[in-house]
Design a protein around this motif. Sequence first.
Motif, PDB file in Angstrom:
ATOM      1  N   ALA A  74       3.442 -14.607  -1.304  1.00  0.00           N
ATOM      2  CA  ALA A  74       2.782 -13.316  -1.259  1.00  0.00           C
ATOM      3  C   ALA A  74       1.398 -13.423  -1.862  1.00  0.00           C
ATOM      4  O   ALA A  74       1.181 -14.136  -2.834  1.00  0.00           O
ATOM      5  N   ASP A  75       0.435 -12.724  -1.278  1.00  0.00           N
ATOM      6  CA  ASP A  75      -0.935 -12.747  -1.773  1.00  0.00           C
ATOM      7  C   ASP A  75      -1.255 -11.428  -2.444  1.00  0.00           C
ATOM      8  O   ASP A  75      -1.890 -10.562  -1.857  1.00  0.00           O
ATOM      9  N   ILE A  76      -0.788 -11.290  -3.654  1.00  0.00           N
ATOM     10  CA  ILE A  76      -1.069 -10.094  -4.436  1.00  0.00           C
ATOM     11  C   ILE A  76      -1.472 -10.538  -5.839  1.00  0.00           C
ATOM     12  O   ILE A  76      -0.789 -11.347  -6.463  1.00  0.00           O
ATOM     13  N   TYR A  77      -2.610 -10.038  -6.276  1.00  0.00           N
ATOM     14  CA  TYR A  77      -3.238 -10.555  -7.479  1.00  0.00           C
ATOM     15  C   TYR A  77      -3.458  -9.459  -8.489  1.00  0.00           C
ATOM     16  O   TYR A  77      -3.905  -8.363  -8.148  1.00  0.00           O
TER      17      TYR A  77
ATOM     18  N   CYS B 194      -5.371  -4.567  -9.233  1.00  0.00           N
ATOM     19  CA  CYS B 194      -4.355  -5.102  -8.333  1.00  0.00           C
ATOM     20  C   CYS B 194      -4.936  -5.150  -6.931  1.00  0.00           C
ATOM     21  O   CYS B 194      -5.428  -4.124  -6.422  1.00  0.00           O
TER      22      CYS B 194
ATOM     23  N   GLN C  28      -4.298  -6.918  -2.874  1.00  0.00           N
ATOM     24  CA  GLN C  28      -3.439  -7.674  -1.958  1.00  0.00           C
ATOM     25  C   GLN C  28      -4.194  -7.912  -0.656  1.00  0.00           C
ATOM     26  O   GLN C  28      -4.993  -7.098  -0.223  1.00  0.00           O
TER      27      GLN C  28
ATOM     28  N   MET D 215       1.840   0.493  -1.820  1.00  0.00           N
ATOM     29  CA  MET D 215       1.632  -0.234  -3.068  1.00  0.00           C
ATOM     30  C   MET D 215       2.257   0.537  -4.217  1.00  0.00           C
ATOM     31  O   MET D 215       2.395   1.770  -4.152  1.00  0.00           O
TER      32      MET D 215
ATOM     33  N   GLU E 196      -6.546  -2.537   0.287  1.00  0.00           N
ATOM     34  CA  GLU E 196      -6.182  -3.735  -0.455  1.00  0.00           C
ATOM     35  C   GLU E 196      -6.230  -3.572  -1.967  1.00  0.00           C
ATOM     36  O   GLU E 196      -5.830  -4.469  -2.697  1.00  0.00           O
TER      37      GLU E 196
ATOM     38  N   SER F 122       3.409  -4.660  -3.426  1.00  0.00           N
ATOM     39  CA  SER F 122       3.027  -4.073  -2.146  1.00  0.00           C
ATOM     40  C   SER F 122       4.141  -4.312  -1.141  1.00  0.00           C
ATOM     41  O   SER F 122       5.011  -5.171  -1.346  1.00  0.00           O
TER      42      SER F 122
ATOM     43  N   TYR G 150       6.555  -7.156  -2.597  1.00  0.00           N
ATOM     44  CA  TYR G 150       5.943  -8.399  -3.062  1.00  0.00           C
ATOM     45  C   TYR G 150       5.192  -8.089  -4.350  1.00  0.00           C
ATOM     46  O   TYR G 150       4.309  -7.232  -4.357  1.00  0.00           O
TER      47      TYR G 150
ATOM     48  N   GLY H 268       2.965  -8.931  -7.877  1.00  0.00           N
ATOM     49  CA  GLY H 268       2.011  -9.777  -8.568  1.00  0.00           C
ATOM     50  C   GLY H 268       2.652 -10.359  -9.821  1.00  0.00           C
ATOM     51  O   GLY H 268       3.797 -10.043 -10.152  1.00  0.00           O
TER      52      GLY H 268
END
Lengths: 111, 113
Positions: free
Chosen positions: A2-5, A23, A25, A32, A72, A93, A101, A103
């Motif tokens: 997952a691409d969530i930061y 946050c 994504q 979210m 995002e 998210s 998913y 972070g």
Amino acid sequence: EADIYQTPRYLVIGTGKKITLECSQTMGHDKMYWYQQDPGMELHLIHYSYGVNSTEKGDLSSESTVSRIRTEHFPLTLESARPSHTSQYLCASSDGGRIQYFGAGTRLSVL
Amino acid sequence: QQQVKQSPQSLIVQKGGISIINCAYENTAFDYFPWYQQFPGKGPALLIAIRPDVSEKKEGRFTISFNKSAKQFSLHIMDSQPGDSATYFCAANSNTGGFKTIFGAGTRLFVKA
């Protein structure tokens, strides 16, 4: 993967300061969420959003606020941090709402 | 009706043993039941999930057993390994639930080497 930061990962701050937890994504998910969690303990939903300009309060009352101006990005703000805000904050998210998913979290300590 | 009750709160298992975590729900509208695994310093991650039209789902050493009539489901970890030591959350959601997932309170699993 997952691409969530989430940034920062750790934050130590004094009482009364204003803070924003970031946050982001890159998956294009509409939904979210923000959760508050004491380490290894129960997840408490504090805010969620189903899309741009949509925000709702979660099941656990929180003095924080959120905004959703871009798909995002879902930042969480505390206007005046207090020691009772010390916790871990997790952002998540979802596309269809079935799978979330997460972070890695921000661990906040308010002195 | 929105709760998902999870037990035990903590669990210690010998390496090679079977770890069993149980969950129960009330809301019959729930139609998707995921399990999440969380390691220290990380966010939860989806481990395995099941829909109520099947009674069991297996992925490697992880199996979900589902009892629709009893409104209960459980996670079995076969041949438990020290690397399985983590917090496990059962969860439930539905199409009519507003895209919110209801999480159990979590089970801290420790597998002794």
